[in-house]
Design a protein around this motif. Structure first.
Motif, mmCIF file in Angstrom:
data_model
loop_
_atom_site.group_PDB
_atom_site.id
_atom_site.type_symbol
_atom_site.label_atom_id
_atom_site.label_comp_id
_atom_site.label_asym_id
_atom_site.label_seq_id
_atom_site.Cartn_x
_atom_site.Cartn_y
_atom_site.Cartn_z
ATOM 1 N N THR A 157 -4.597 1.897 2.321
ATOM 2 C CA THR A 157 -4.684 0.706 3.168
ATOM 3 C C THR A 157 -6.118 0.455 3.606
ATOM 4 N N GLU A 158 -6.778 1.495 4.059
ATOM 5 C CA GLU A 158 -8.157 1.363 4.525
ATOM 6 C C GLU A 158 -9.080 0.888 3.401
ATOM 7 N N PHE A 194 -9.524 -8.009 2.283
ATOM 8 C CA PHE A 194 -8.183 -8.511 2.611
ATOM 9 C C PHE A 194 -7.908 -8.368 4.101
ATOM 10 N N ASP A 195 -7.521 -9.483 4.759
ATOM 11 C CA ASP A 195 -7.295 -9.450 6.209
ATOM 12 C C ASP A 195 -5.918 -9.979 6.608
ATOM 13 N N ARG A 196 -4.989 -10.027 5.638
ATOM 14 C CA ARG A 196 -3.635 -10.464 5.966
ATOM 15 C C ARG A 196 -2.703 -9.249 6.071
ATOM 16 N N LYS A 197 -1.431 -9.438 5.780
ATOM 17 C CA LYS A 197 -0.433 -8.399 6.034
ATOM 18 C C LYS A 197 -0.410 -7.337 4.941
ATOM 19 N N VAL A 198 -0.696 -6.093 5.323
ATOM 20 C CA VAL A 198 -0.537 -4.948 4.426
ATOM 21 C C VAL A 198 0.813 -4.301 4.721
ATOM 22 N N SER A 225 0.834 -1.199 0.000
ATOM 23 C CA SER A 225 0.000 0.000 0.000
ATOM 24 C C SER A 225 0.875 1.258 0.000
ATOM 25 N N LYS A 241 -8.216 -2.900 2.158
ATOM 26 C CA LYS A 241 -8.693 -3.938 3.068
ATOM 27 C C LYS A 241 -10.179 -4.212 2.847
ATOM 28 N N ARG A 242 -10.951 -3.153 2.704
ATOM 29 C CA ARG A 242 -12.394 -3.316 2.538
ATOM 30 C C ARG A 242 -12.755 -3.779 1.122
#
Length: 405
Positions: free
Chosen positions: A179-180, A188-192, A173, A183-184
């Motif tokens: 990033t925000e 995506f719920d892993r490593k940013v 990102s 994710k939405r």
């Protein structure tokens, strides 16, 4: 090429892209993917194998320059092999070839900036690094309310997007804002890795007159004229077929040439999804088509001014702190019907919005006469979207993904 040979070639292409080949490849991946991974094997891809560019290129070049102990290959679309053939010391493999299957199945790392084929299963021990390819202005993924693209519908598109994103282990990102949204929109719920964009390291590290002069010479542009980069995006609902989009050039080139051609040339860069081959006959000494130039980063550096619309290119170009004009002739339709925006573009765009060629010329002449003084909102824009860009984003990504292993 004879008609019979052309027909045979088309049949081969349809067969290679057909469900039988896909099922065979998927089965091969499921089998080979169980083998131990080659821990130092990394495969790179940019825009579905069409380019040697963007953040995957920046990461690759950083790893190579720092002599990291990895075995690295590029995945190349067979229709764009000429891009890779002219590169020195860059190993590449034809996408969907037998060697491609073995490399993708055995590689410990995949690094790409766009989605891979939906049918491609990711082996359990493979680490998939998704760099994506832009700070979002227009809505992405499941945030898009209604899909107008060929070959899909809204429900299918969102389902497929979420399925693809579920394979990613890392997502790069450029800033907290992205990033925000990522994710939405990608579920995506892993490593940013919030690092800035690796692709922008080049701009920060090579922004000097000597490099600009060298690039203008290599691009065949006149040294005594200023360069306007026109880089528009694609329109979801204007297409020939799936993955091949139309583009109607609304800019009056004749008028532009007549009024500013003594001082400027235009470097035209169409989006990688646009299939148009624009007829520029009569404008050869004024408009230069760089749609197939290997990486837009060189075009950013040589451009004295950017004209775009809703493309994410302006987030990157903003790092150079040069003037931008937004040719937003269809903004109401694009904003309200096609995509929608994440913020009030008319209020926050780091430059004036115009709808006609007359207005474009007026803005250019105004800069020529009065110079370029960044408005307050340009500084605010820079602080929100470019604050992480310092020339070391590639280093941060590599340290997170590779050096800690």
């Amino acid at each position: 090429m004879s008609r019979n040979l052309q027909g045979f070639k088309q049949k081969l292409i349809r067969l290679r892209r057909g469900p039988l080949v896909q099922k065979t490849y998927k089965l091969a991946f499921l089998i080979l993917g169980r083998l131990p991974k080659k821990k130092n094997l990394v495969v790179f891809e940019s825009f579905h194998g069409k380019q040697y560019s963007d953040s995957p290129r920046a990461i690759y070049e950083y790893m190579k320059e720092n002599k990291l102990p990895y075995d690295m290959y590029w995945m190349a679309d067979r229709r764009h092999l000429d891009v890779f053939e002219k590169l020195e010391d860059v190993r590449y493999v034809k996408r969907l070839s037998l060697k491609w299957i073995f490399l993708m199945a055995r590689a410990k790392y995949w690094v790409t900036n766009a989605r891979l084929p939906l049918w491609l299963p990711k082996p359990k021990d493979t680490i998939y690094v998704q760099t994506w390819h832009g700070t979002p202005l227009k809505r992405l993924g499941i945030d898009i309310e209604e899909i107008h693209m060929p070959g899909t519908d809204t429900e299918k598109y969102k389902k497929n997007f979420l399925f693809e994103a579920s394979k990613w282990d890392y997502l790069v990102s450029p800033n907290a804002y992205s990033t925000e949204i990522f994710k939405r929109a990608f579920g995506f719920d892993r490593k940013v890795i919030e690092s800035g964009y690796p692709r922008n390291d080049f701009l920060l590290n090579h922004n000097n007159p000597e490099k600009v002069e060298e690039l203008k010479r290599l691009c065949g542009l006149p040294a005594d004229k200023k360069v306007i980069l026109y880089a528009p995006t694609w329109r979801d609902n204007q297409f020939y077929a799936k993955g091949k989009y139309k583009f109607n050039l609304k800019m009056d080139l004749e008028q532009m040439k007549e009024e500013i051609g003594d001082q400027y040339v235009i470097a035209l860069r169409m989006h990688y999804l646009v299939a148009e081959h624009l007829d520029l006959t009569g404008y050869e000494d004024f408009v230069y088509d760089f749609s197939h130039h290997e990486d837009i980063r060189e075009l950013y550096l040589i451009a004295d001014l950017l004209i775009t619309d809703y493309s994410s290119v302006f987030f990157d170009y903003a790092n150079l702190k040069r003037p931008m004009v937004f040719f937003a002739y269809d903004i109401e339709n694009y904003r309200d019907h096609l995509r929608g925006f994440y913020f009030d573009f008319e209020k926050k765009a780091p430059g004036p919005l115009v709808k006609t060629t007359d207005e474009i010329i007026r803005e250019i002449k105004n800069i020529d006469e009065n110079g370029f003084t960044p408005m307050n909102r340009i500084e605010e824009f820079y602080k929100q979207f470019c604050y992480l860009e310092d020339g070391y984003a590639s280093d941060r990504v590599v340290r997170e993904v590779f050096k800690s292993k």
